[in-house]
Write an enzyme that holds these catalytic residues in place. Structure first.
Site, short mmCIF file in Angstrom:
data_model
loop_
_atom_site.label_atom_id
_atom_site.label_comp_id
_atom_site.label_asym_id
_atom_site.label_seq_id
_atom_site.Cartn_x
_atom_site.Cartn_y
_atom_site.Cartn_z
N SER A 141 0.78 -1.20 -0.04
CA SER A 141 0.05 0.08 -0.01
C SER A 141 0.94 1.27 -0.01
CB SER A 141 -1.08 -0.05 1.39
OG SER A 141 -1.92 -0.92 1.07
N TYR A 169 -10.68 2.81 5.16
CA TYR A 169 -9.66 2.33 4.16
C TYR A 169 -10.13 1.43 3.05
CZ TYR A 169 -4.90 1.19 2.90
OH TYR A 169 -3.60 1.12 2.16
N SER A 170 -10.33 1.97 1.78
CA SER A 170 -10.62 1.11 0.86
C SER A 170 -9.72 1.03 -0.32
CB SER A 170 -12.25 1.55 0.56
OG SER A 170 -12.71 0.98 -1.01
N ASN A 171 -9.23 0.09 -0.84
CA ASN A 171 -8.36 -0.14 -2.04
C ASN A 171 -9.24 0.39 -3.13
OD1 ASN A 171 -5.86 -1.32 -0.89
ND2 ASN A 171 -7.35 -3.24 -0.31
N GLY A 189 3.13 -0.94 4.09
CA GLY A 189 2.12 -1.79 2.92
C GLY A 189 2.61 -3.36 3.18
#
Length: 368
Positions: free
Chosen positions: A68, A174-176, A314
């Site tokens: 991330s 939190y969202s990819n 990440g």
């Protein structure tokens, strides 16, 4: 194994840092490489092994999947476009990507700050323990299908087929998916692939020769340590080398490859004002009150001993990356840790504990 004469670049011995690296390995991790740049100069260290069953140490300048940390690169790229007037932070995303039928309250800023409410395509984990799954990204099924190609549009459409977590702008989660949408937005307004635009606006201007956007490429070129995944089959544990994989399953949520040197150059250059005007750096570091997340970075200012830190770490399938910096970019810590991953994320607690020790050692008042 440890590497006591870690680099000819070392300007001072840092036994306290080398000791913590060895403790990481002793806690069950496979290998670690770390770089610290501060008032004392540069220090580079490694511990552990490059691959299970081997004797060679992790390469001090090896490439690794940064997970991330990709989001910070992507946010910097979007803000570069904002600086040039190609995009506005408060632009309605649906105006640029009408094919998805997005809620028209969602803005570019909301994507970068995770306040859009859009479902996370890797799954949503709610406070009450409820889990709504997304794509398969763990377990035996993922291992056996890790070379599958996902299109970014496919990931977004999967996310949009699920209920939104909250109304745009009313909360933080939190969202990819936010960063896959950011990728598609970049490509739409520039007319170029993300990898090309990243090179033009971020990698080349800062001088990052070992950082790449792999897209669907399964390889890590050049020297690198190996990452592993463990799952159970017929009552037996199976450990698989997952260094090679198609990272399109995570896309701009976490697909990039870099080195500790490039991550240092990136975050120090970004925070030092080499890429963005000060007004946009201020926007980037303006943190949401719920968790201290700005635009593609966490802003940590709760610890009086370390002061304010800009960070984004990440993790992806047996590989973790650390990136910490003071707000002026003058002191940084960048690192890679490889390990045997599993669905239970059994190394997570030990990892968080050692990260806090490293941060305290590098950024605490005693380190000044």
């Amino acid at each position: 194994m440890t590497n006591d004469s870690v680099s000819v670049d070392n300007v001072a011995e840092r036994p306290e840092l080398q000791k913590i690296l060895q403790e990481i390995v002793d806690a069950g991790f496979v290998g670690v490489q770390m770089r610290v740049n501060d008032e004392r100069g540069e220090w580079v260290g490694t511990a552990g092994v490059r691959e299970l069953g081997g004797l060679a140490e992790p390469p001090a300048d090896g490439r690794f999947r940064v997970g991330s940390v990709t989001k910070t690169f992507t946010a910097a790229l979007v803000l570069s476009l904002v600086a040039d007037g190609v995009l506005g932070l408060d632009d309605v995303v649906d105006d640029h990507l009408p094919e998805f039928g997005l809620d028209r309250r969602i803005t570019v800023r909301m994507l970068l700050q995770h306040t859009s409410g859009v479902f996370n395509f890797t799954g949503e984990y709610y406070e009450d323990g409820t889990v709504v799954p997304g794509i398969v990204w763990s377990g035996k099924e993922w291992v056996e299908n890790r070379f599958r190609t996902y299109q970014p549009q496919e990931l977004v459409r999967l996310a949009l087929s699920k209920p939104a977590r909250f109304e745009p702008g009313t909360d933080w989660s939190y969202s990819n998916t936010n960063y896959v949408l950011a990728r598609l937005l970049i490509e739409k307004v520039t007319g170029r692939p993300l990898a090309e635009e990243m090179r033009l606006r971020v990698l080349d201007p800062l001088g990052l020769p070992d950082t790449v956007v792999p897209d669907t490429d399964t390889e890590i070129a050049g020297p690198h340590a190996h990452a592993y995944y463990r799952y159970e089959e017929d009552g037996q544990d199976k450990t698989v080398d997952v260094t090679r994989q198609n990272p399109s399953w995570i896309s701009t949520g976490g697909d990039m490859i870099s080195t500790t040197r490039d991550l240092h150059t990136f975050i120090s250059g970004l925070m030092g004002g080499r890429l963005l005007p000060s007004s946009l750096l201020d926007e980037m570091r303006a943190a949401h009150p719920k968790v201290g997340y700005g635009l593609g970075v966490f802003v940590q200012d709760a610890d009086p001993d370390t002061g304010t830190l800009i960070t984004h770490n990440g993790g992806i399938s047996g590989s973790a990356a650390l990136m910490y910096s003071t707000p002026d970019g003058r002191r940084t810590l960048t690192a890679s840790v490889t390990y045997v991953d599993d669905a239970a994320m059994s190394q997570a607690a030990a990892f968080q504990e050692v990260v806090q020790r490293l941060v305290k050692e590098v950024f605490g008042q005693a380190a000044s």
